[in-house]
Every structure is written in structure tokens, then in C-alpha cells.
Design a protein around this motif. Structure first.
Motif, short mmCIF file in Angstrom:
data_model
loop_
_atom_site.label_atom_id
_atom_site.label_comp_id
_atom_site.label_asym_id
_atom_site.label_seq_id
_atom_site.Cartn_x
_atom_site.Cartn_y
_atom_site.Cartn_z
N UNK A 236 0.83 -1.21 0.00
CA UNK A 236 0.00 0.00 0.00
C UNK A 236 0.86 1.26 0.00
N UNK A 237 1.98 1.22 0.75
CA UNK A 237 2.90 2.36 0.74
C UNK A 237 3.50 2.56 -0.65
N UNK A 238 3.80 1.49 -1.32
CA UNK A 238 4.36 1.60 -2.68
C UNK A 238 3.35 2.27 -3.61
N UNK A 239 2.07 1.89 -3.48
CA UNK A 239 1.02 2.47 -4.33
C UNK A 239 0.87 3.96 -4.06
N UNK A 240 0.85 4.36 -2.76
CA UNK A 240 0.70 5.77 -2.39
C UNK A 240 1.92 6.58 -2.83
N UNK A 241 3.09 6.07 -2.54
CA UNK A 241 4.31 6.82 -2.86
C UNK A 241 4.50 6.95 -4.37
N UNK A 242 4.10 5.94 -5.12
CA UNK A 242 4.21 6.03 -6.58
C UNK A 242 3.30 7.14 -7.12
N UNK A 243 2.05 7.21 -6.59
CA UNK A 243 1.11 8.25 -7.01
C UNK A 243 1.63 9.64 -6.66
N UNK A 244 2.11 9.82 -5.41
CA UNK A 244 2.61 11.12 -4.98
C UNK A 244 3.83 11.53 -5.81
N UNK A 245 4.69 10.60 -6.08
CA UNK A 245 5.90 10.93 -6.86
C UNK A 245 5.52 11.37 -8.27
N UNK A 246 4.54 10.67 -8.87
CA UNK A 246 4.09 11.06 -10.21
C UNK A 246 3.48 12.46 -10.18
N UNK A 247 2.71 12.77 -9.13
CA UNK A 247 2.07 14.10 -9.00
C UNK A 247 3.13 15.18 -8.86
N UNK A 248 4.09 14.93 -8.04
CA UNK A 248 5.16 15.92 -7.84
C UNK A 248 5.97 16.13 -9.12
N UNK A 249 6.18 15.07 -9.87
CA UNK A 249 6.92 15.20 -11.12
C UNK A 249 6.17 16.07 -12.12
N UNK A 250 4.83 15.96 -12.16
CA UNK A 250 4.02 16.79 -13.07
C UNK A 250 4.12 18.26 -12.68
N UNK A 251 3.97 18.56 -11.37
CA UNK A 251 4.09 19.95 -10.90
C UNK A 251 5.49 20.48 -11.18
N UNK A 252 6.44 19.66 -10.96
CA UNK A 252 7.83 20.10 -11.17
C UNK A 252 8.06 20.46 -12.64
N UNK A 253 7.54 19.65 -13.56
CA UNK A 253 7.71 19.93 -14.98
C UNK A 253 7.04 21.25 -15.37
#
Length: 768
Positions: A236-253
Motif C-alpha cells: 500500500x505504501x508503494x502504491x501511495x508513494x508512486x502516485x505522490x511521486x508522479x504528481x510531484x513530477x508533473x508539478x515540477x515539470x
């Protein structure tokens, strides 16, 4: 098998290499009654007993007291008034092994022992390094050794009577040929004791590990339960952290693109401002007093200074020319030299050198032309002597001086000074022209500076407008930079959390594109973490530790079983060795007892003597070596074990003819010696050793007993090689080979040898 020879080097008084060759048993001449007997004789203090010490030492003797010393280096030659001390001692025993009594595939076996003064020692068997244990094993199997009675001195023969019954039994065991079994038994007993100690240690380790193993097992089961929860939590942590990381990468771009756009505009504006600033700086430098005027003034000053220097050098050159011309006018043509001792010596030295050259030419002359040249040279030398004679009478000599060199140098110097003067005059003209030119340049520079200052003020106003536009772009760029930094901080926090929780790097996470309910997923993660806390913080290595401890427990259990099997095997070996020793000892005891009675009656001319077997109780202390009390059950087991190992002692009964003797202490000194010799001969006759060394064992015997001793020695020499160190004439008569040991003022023992079957009438030695 017999002892062929002994080589001694550096041992006690044998400083030089000494070789003693011996006769084998039964090696005798037809006309001689002696069989294989070698006698070593010599006065007291000559070092003859050192030969028996050397043989005992080479066979492994470790007691310095037995070797009549206090420390190991006492056996190395200590030096004398004429010879320095040696650094090592070496003794080699050469055995004939044709009968393979020594279990080696060599017809000759050489046992060597070396000792260095540094304390290092070594044993060699046929030149190969060996252990003391190997040497003792070989000698024991051959029926000889440092503890056997193959090397006997007077004290040792008497000690046989003074020794305990158990020690006498040991002597008879050696005679019975069971020494190798005794060695095996002693080693088995030591291994048995060591095995028991290992079993105690292993049992202690098992008792120590057992409770710890149970505790580890409970923790390992609990860790297994926690492993299931941990896997679900990780998923479950892997699923949450993967989603958050993808979101942060979009904002960062998004923020990165905004930052890059503003950055590009800011860079363009910055280039314009920089370009205008550079132009402004250039105009500022031109408008300001650039220092050109000062530089021209400085050059003007330098030229004036150079002009002054040139004028000064011009004046100096003219003065030097005048001085050189005066020197030219004062040059002398003739020089008067006094004719003193130094002048005469110099002239005579030149004349002497001319004479030497003339002598050489005379010696090398080959024809009349050479002699004519020599005659001219002789006249020249004569003229030089005449001139010197004339000059010495006048007291002084006028010499025309050739001063053309000095005049030439002065003229050359005057010429150089004239050229230098012309150069200075030319340089003076050039400097005056440069000074006039610089004054014109100074006037033109002042006019140029006024025009540049007007251009500078116009560019300064335009630059101020561009700078305000650049500052606005910078503010917008910084805002975009802050937004991007906030995203990067959140990314860093998420990265640390991933490393902490999942123990992996961000690159290992893969987002599947599925949208999630972040709030619900975070509540589920919190619930799983709570379950993990309830299970407890168990070391993840506990399962591995349980596995290792369990493997060690199984190993120790198997080791204990193997030790128990080894204990049974060792007890069987000890029982077997005891049985062999007992059987062969009983047989040897009966035979030696008969031989003892026989030889006692021969030596004493009657009487009675025999051996008696005694049972010796083996009592063990009730306290262990470390001071702790032994358990009663353990003690009973030990006592039953000791009873199995019965110890039999041997007592001696001896009664000379015409006497009633209750115990050995009632015998006189001579009777004790005869009794010990009777027992010694009984042992030798039962199991003849390959060789026996007798060191003054018959010293206490009178003439009649000496003859009896010699007779018995003669009988036994057919099977045993005897080496007798003696003062006794009867013993010497039985010897086929006689060595005499002497010692001179240098303190070194030396040997003289003769075969007695080569001695004819009148004491003369005859050849065979």
C-alpha cells in the motif's frame, strides 16, 4: 640391528668432531673369546662418561640433571684456555638396520640431534627434520630409548633396587617389549581425558544454547506473522508513494517550464543591459581622465632624466680618454732586475732541466747527426753558465721590456672610449627630438578628453531605463524558482520517506496510472502500522539467528554423539593394550624371574633371589584440579574405571648365601650392586636389546666378582652389543675393541683406539 658408530661434535668436552665405531654383537675373531664388546677407558675427568651422555641425549633425553648439567647450553663445549667456546653441539647415532628392526626402509638409520647456544634445537632422521615424538616412537619399536635400560650407569643400576614397585614393573615392561603398547595406551588415556573434557564442554554449551533457542523460536514465529503485515503495508505504501511521486513530477515539470521561459527573457534582457553597461564602461573610461596625459608627462620626465644621464656619461668619457693618454706617455722600455738568490736559483733550475734533456738525448743517440745536435746543445748550456757567472758579478741586470702589449691595450681602450663618446653624442640628439614630440601629444590629449565626457552622460541615462526592466523580470523569475523549490523539497521528503519505509530508491517505483483516494489509502496505512507496533519491534535478523543457532545446536548434539562414540573406541583401545601388556608382562615376568634367580646364584655362588608381584591400589583425590568437588556418582564411575586399570608392582627378594635377609636395605653396598647386576643380566638375557652401554656399573665389585661379571658379559655379548665404560681390567680383557680417552691442557677429550685381537706378544700391534 646394532649401533655402528657415534659421531660427536661440540658435546661437552668433545670439542672436535670425534667418531666412535663399535663392533656388532657376535663379531669376534676365532682366537678371541670376546664377542661384540667395546671398552672405553681413561683416567678420571678425561670425559669418557660424556660418550654415554651423548648417546642418551641423542636418543631424546630432556633432563639436564640426568646429563649432569643445569641448563641446556651446559652440554655445549664452553671453551678452554686455548680454544674458544662453540656455538652448537651435535651427536649422530648410526644404526645398522639390515634386519628392519627400526620400521624404516633403510639399511642404515642415522638419528641426529643438534642444539644451538641460542636455545634452538632440532632432530634429524637420515638428514630429514623430525619431531622428538617420531624419534621416541622409532626407538621404542626397536626396543631401545632414553627410558629403557640400554644406557646404564652405576647410579641407575642401584636405583633399580631403590625404585618403587611400580617403577620396577615399568622396567620389566620395557624388557617384555610392550613399550610401544604402553605408548599407545598412554596416548589413548590422554585422548580419553581430553575427550571427556570436550564432552563436558559440549554438554555445557548445549545446556547454555537450549533456553536461548526456545526464546529465538518464539520470536521467529512472531516475526513470521509480522512479515505478512509488513508485506501488505509495503504494497500500500508503494502504491501511495508512486502516485505522490508522479504528481510531484508533473508539478515540477510545469514550474520548470515557467522558470525556463522567464529565465530566457531575463537572460536576453541581461545581455542588453550588459552590452550597454560594457559600452558605458568603455565610454566612462574614455571620458574620464584615462591617465594618458599623466603618462605623457611621465615620459617627458623620463626623457629629461635620460638626457641628463647621457650628458654626464659624455663628460666622464672625455675624462677617461685624457687619463688613458697620460698612461700611454708614461710606459717604460727597459727594466732593471737585481741578481739575488732567487734569480740565480731560477737560472740554475732552467740549466739543470736543459742538462737532463741533454742526457736523455745522449742515451737515445743513434748516429753522428744526433751527436752534432747534442754538441750544439752542450755549448748552449755552457754559454748560459757563463752568462750567469757574469751577471752574478754585476749585482743587477738590465732587461729590455717588451711593452707593446700594454701600449696596444691602452690604445684599444682609448679607441673604445672615443666610440662610446660618439654614441652618447648621437643619443643626446635623439632624446631632444623625442622631448619636443611628447610636448605636442600632451596638447592633443587634453582636447580629446573633453569630447568623450559629453558622450558618456547620454549613455548613462539609457542604461538606467534598461536596468529597471531587468529587475522586473528577475522578480518574476524568483517567484517561479520558489515554487519549484517547494516541489523539490516535497520530493526530497518523499524520497527520504521511501528510503525509510520501503528501503529502496525512488527509481524502483513504477506508477500504473490508476487514480487513488489518497485520504482512504493513508488511513489504511496507519492501521497497518498500528498492527506492526502491536506485534512489536522484532529484529529482522532474528529468523536468521534462529536458523544459525538451531544449526549450531544440531552440530553440538552430533558432536556430543561422536565424542561418546570416540570415548567407547578409546576405552576399547585401552582395554586391548592393557590385555596385551598383561599377557606379555606375565610371560616376561616368569622368564625374567627364573633368569634373575640363575644369575644371582652365579654371581653370589649360591643364595636365593626372586621377584614378587604386588597389587597397588590406585587412589584418586576427591577434588578436581580447579579445586571444585567431584560429584559422588562421577567419583564412583572414576573408581570403577581405575579398578579396571589394575596396577601391579614388582618387589625384589634377595638373600646371599649364609645370610637371612628380610629386605633389600639390609644388603651391603657390594651386595646391592651384585643384586642389581643380576637383575640387569636377567632382563638382557630375556629380551636382548640391540645394544647396551654400561657406564662403570662394575666399579664397586672386587676382583672375584669382576671375573664373574666378565664371564656373564661374555655370554650375553653374542646377542647384545656391549659398550662398557670402565676402569676394570677384567672387563677390558673381554673387549675386542678398546678406546682410550685422554684430555690435555686444552680441556678437549681425544680418542685412541685399538682392536685387542691385533695385539701380539709383548704388546705390539700386528696387522691381519
Amino acid at each position: 640391528m646394532y649401533l655402528k658408530k657415534v659421531e660427536i661434535s661440540g658435546f661437552k668436552s668433545f670439542a672436535n668432531k670425534t667418531t666412535l665405531e663399535f663392533l656388532p654383537a657376535g663379531n669376534f675373531n676365532v682366537d678371541s673369546e670376546a664377542r661384540g664388546i667395546t671398552a672405553i677407558v681413561g683416567p678420571n675427568g678425561s670425559g669418557k662418561s660424556n660418550t654415554s651422555d651423548a648417546i642418551k641425549w641423542a636418543m631424546g633425553e630432556q633432563s639436564m640433571k640426568t646429563l649432569r648439567g643445569k641448563k641446556a647450553e651446559d652440554i655445549i663445549f664452553a671453551g678452554s684456555g686455548t680454544k674458544a667456546r662453540l656455538s652448537s653441539a651435535q651427536v649422530s647415532l648410526h644404526f645398522d638396520n639390515a634386519d628392519k628392526r627400526i620400521p624404516l626402509e633403510f639399511t642404515e638409520v642415522i638419528i641426529t640431534r643438534k642444539l644451538y647456544r641460542s636455545g634452538e634445537s632440532e632432530y634429524l632422521i637420515n638428514g630429514n627434520r623430525s619431531r622428538l615424538l617420531d624419534v621416541m616412537d622409532l626407538l621404542a619399536k626397536a626396543g631401545v630409548g632414553k627410558e629403557s635400560y640400554c644406557v646404564i650407569n652405576q647410579g641407575m643400576s642401584d636405583s633399580l633396587l631403590n625404585s618403587t614397585p611400580a617403577d620396577r614393573r615399568s622396567v620389566l615392561e620395557d624388557a617384555a617389549g610392550v613399550k610401544q603398547y604402553q605408548i599407545k595406551k598412554d596416548r589413548a588415556v590422554k585422548k580419553l581425558d581430553s575427550t571427556r573434557e570436550n564432552m563436558q564442554r559440549t554438554s555445557g554449551l548445549i545446556r547454555e544454547i537450549e533456553p536461548h533457542l526456545k526464546m529465538l523460536k518464539r520470536q521467529a514465529e512472531k516475526a513470521q506473522q509480522g512479515k505478512v503485515v509488513a508485506e501488505e503495508l509495503k504494497e500500500k505504501q508503494t502504491k501511495l508513494f508512486s502516485f505522490l511521486w508522479h504528481q510531484f513530477q508533473s508539478e515540477r515539470e510545469k514550474f520548470s517550464q515557467e522558470k525556463e521561459s522567464l529565465g530566457a527573457g531575463m537572460m536576453n534582457m541581461q545581455r542588453e543591459v550588459d552590452k550597454m553597461t560594457d559600452e558605458l564602461n568603455q565610454e566612462s573610461g574614455k571620458a574620464q581622465d584615462s591617465g594618458a596625459e599623466q603618462e605623457l608627462e611621465r615620459k617627458k620626465t623620463q626623457i629629461r632624466q635620460q638626457l641628463n644621464d647621457v650628458e654626464r656619461e659624455l663628460i666622464i668619457s672625455e675624462g677617461r680618454i685624457v687619463v688613458e693618454k697620460e698612461k700611454l706617455a708614461n710606459q717604460k722600455v727597459i727594466e732593471i732586475i737585481p741578481v739575488d738568490l732567487k734569480y740565480v736559483q731560477a737560472k740554475l733550475s732552467n740549466i739543470r732541466m736543459a742538462q737532463e734533456r741533454l742526457i736523455l738525448r745522449v742515451e737515445e743517440a743513434e748516429n753522428m747527426d744526433d751527436l752534432q745536435d747534442i754538441k750544439e746543445s752542450a755549448r748552449a748550456i755552457q754559454q748560459q753558465l757563463f752568462d750567469l757567472y757574469e751577471e752574478s758579478g754585476k749585482g743587477e741586470v738590465s732587461i729590455k721590456k717588451d711593452n707593446s702589449k700594454e701600449v696596444g691595450e691602452i690604445n684599444k681602450k682609448i679607441e673604445e672610449l672615443e666610440n662610446k663618446k660618439k654614441g652618447f653624442q648621437l643619443k643626446e640628439t635623439q632624446l631632444r627630438d623625442e622631448l619636443e614630440k611628447i610636448e605636442k601629444e600632451i596638447t592633443a590629449e587634453n582636447q580629446r578628453i573633453r569630447q568623450l565626457r559629453e558622450r558618456f552622460f547620454q549613455l548613462e541615462r539609457e542604461s538606467r531605463v534598461r536596468q529597471e526592466q531587468l529587475n522586473t523580470l528577475k522578480d518574476q523569475f524568483n517567484d517561479a524558482k520558489i515554487k519549484l523549490a517547494r516541489v523539490e523539497v516535497r520530493e526530497e521528503d518523499l524520497t527520504n520517506e521511501i528510503r525509510s519505509e520501503l528501503k529502496c530508491e525512488v527509481a524502483a517505483l513504477k506508477f500504473d496510472g490508476e487514480e487513488i483516494n489518497r485520504e482512504m489509502l493513508e488511513r489504511e496505512i496507519s492501521r497497518l502500522k498500528l498492527q506492526m507496533e502491536q506485534i512489536g519491534g522484532i529484529d529482522p535478523m532474528i529468523v536468521e539467528e534462529y536458523s544459525e543457532t538451531n544449526a549450531r545446536f544440531d552440530f553440538l548434539t552430533q558432536e556430543l554423539k561422536d565424542l561418546a562414540d570416540a570415548l567407547v573406541s578409546l576405552e576399547a583401545i585401552i582395554k586391548e593394550m592393557d590385555q596385551r601388556i598383561k599377557v606379555e608382562f606375565e610371560e616376561a615376568f616368569e622368564k625374567i624371574n627364573k633368569e634373575f634367580t640363575k644369575y644371582f646364584r652365579i654371581i653370589f655362588g649360591g643364595g636365593n633371589a626372586h621377584l614378587i608381584k604386588l597389587k597397588i591400589k590406585n587412589r584418586k583425590a576427591k577434588v578436581a584440579e580447579d579445586g571444585t568437588e567431584i560429584d559422588e556418582q562421577e567419583d564412583e564411575n572414576q573408581e570403577s574405571e581405575d579398578e579396571k586399570r589394575d596396577e601391579i608392582g614388582v618387589e625384589i627378594f634377595a638373600c646371599p648365601p649364609g645370610k637371612k635377609i628380610a629386605n633389600l636395605s639390609m644388603l651391603s653396598g657390594g651386595e646391592r650392586s651384585l643384586t642389581s647386576l643380576a637383575l640387569l643380566f636377567a632382563i638382557i638375557s630375556h629380551n636382548p636389546p640391540p645394544f647396551a652401554i654400561l657406564d662403570e656399573v662394575e666399579a664397586a665389585l672386587d676382583e672375584a666378582n669382576s671375573r664373574r661379571f666378565s664371564k656373564i658379559l661374555q655370554e650375553l655379548s653374542g646377542t647384545t652389543q656391549f659398550i662398557a665404560i670402565t676402569h676394570n681390567r677384567e672387563t677390558m680383557r673381554q673387549a675386542s675393541l678398546l678406546y682410550g680417552v685422554t684430555m690435555g691442557d686444552d680441556g678437549i677429550s681425544k680418542l685412541l683406539s685399538v682392536k685387542l685381537d691385533q695385539v701380539g706378544q709383548g704388546g705390539k700391534i700386528i696387522g691381519k
